[in-house]
Design a protein around this motif. Sequence first.
Motif, PDB file in Angstrom:
ATOM      1  N   HIS A  40     -29.776  21.660  47.725  1.00  0.00           N
ATOM      2  CA  HIS A  40     -29.246  21.480  46.260  1.00  0.00           C
ATOM      3  C   HIS A  40     -29.673  22.562  45.568  1.00  0.00           C
ATOM      4  CE1 HIS A  40     -29.710  17.347  47.847  1.00  0.00           C
ATOM      5  NE2 HIS A  40     -31.098  17.485  48.423  1.00  0.00           N
ATOM      6  N   GLY A  41     -28.952  22.492  44.495  1.00  0.00           N
ATOM      7  CA  GLY A  41     -28.913  23.496  43.201  1.00  0.00           C
ATOM      8  C   GLY A  41     -27.749  24.363  43.397  1.00  0.00           C
ATOM      9  N   PRO A  42     -28.011  25.629  42.823  1.00  0.00           N
ATOM     10  CA  PRO A  42     -26.765  26.751  42.897  1.00  0.00           C
ATOM     11  C   PRO A  42     -26.811  27.240  44.080  1.00  0.00           C
ATOM     12  CG  PRO A  42     -28.330  27.198  40.903  1.00  0.00           C
ATOM     13  CD  PRO A  42     -29.008  25.819  41.613  1.00  0.00           C
ATOM     14  N   GLY A  48     -34.144  31.006  44.858  1.00  0.00           N
ATOM     15  CA  GLY A  48     -33.953  29.610  45.530  1.00  0.00           C
ATOM     16  C   GLY A  48     -33.541  29.410  46.950  1.00  0.00           C
ATOM     17  N   ARG A  52     -33.688  26.400  49.550  1.00  0.00           N
ATOM     18  CA  ARG A  52     -32.417  25.773  50.271  1.00  0.00           C
ATOM     19  C   ARG A  52     -32.436  25.818  51.825  1.00  0.00           C
ATOM     20  NH1 ARG A  52     -30.139  29.456  46.104  1.00  0.00           N
ATOM     21  NH2 ARG A  52     -29.271  30.602  47.655  1.00  0.00           N
TER      22      ARG A  52
END
Length: 241
Positions: A40-42, A48, A52
């Motif tokens: 999820h996310g960038p 991050g 991930r």
Amino acid sequence: MAGRARLGFLIPPGNPTVEPEMIEMAPTGVSVHFSRMVAHGPTGTLEGQEERNRTQIKHIGESAALLAMVKPDVIMLAHTATSYTLGRHAEAELVQRLQSQCATAVGTAFGSVIAALKVLGVTRVALGTPYSEETTLKGKALLEAHGLEVVSHGRLQNVTNIYDETPERAHQLGRAVDTQAAQAIFLSGLGMPTISILDTLEQELGKPVISAASAMMWQALRLTGVRDRVSGYGRLFGSDG
């Protein structure tokens, strides 16, 4: 679909590099199939990445089950940083679990690198990555856990997004991490395009240069019994093993 082998690859959701590189290297009669892992996310950012990785690991059984529906002869985890998060023992346990679940051979990009270095007779390696310093050091530690001496390591500077990196930058990285003590260069990071520069870099440095991408395809072919002499992607593909 008729063919000599079906190769399956589990890739991060935002990775645009694995598919074209695997398709390009696949010998005639070998088909390649892909499934996205859950994160999820960038995507492609250094910030991050660890989160991930852990999300991908948490959901990898579901991702592998979807890919297994195409009945591949092998499933490869196409993400070296996930192996760095797992560590040696957890990676081995994950491979065994997925093999049992999917009833097919399973390998990882990082495990492919270890096998490749062994076949090439390499014990001293230089490591280059597009990752953060923290992730790079995890990769170094995992190589060392497998008995390799990492005589040099370095990472691309000013990375905004790994998926925006270029073969030219990968080439520069390979030259930057090389030292006289290194018997081979390992370029980690399957989001960074590498396969087009491996031959050139080997000729310039006079030693084997492997990337996670080249090692993963080489190992996938070995695991499925395809022994074609693939040319243009480094001397690894001409090695016996």
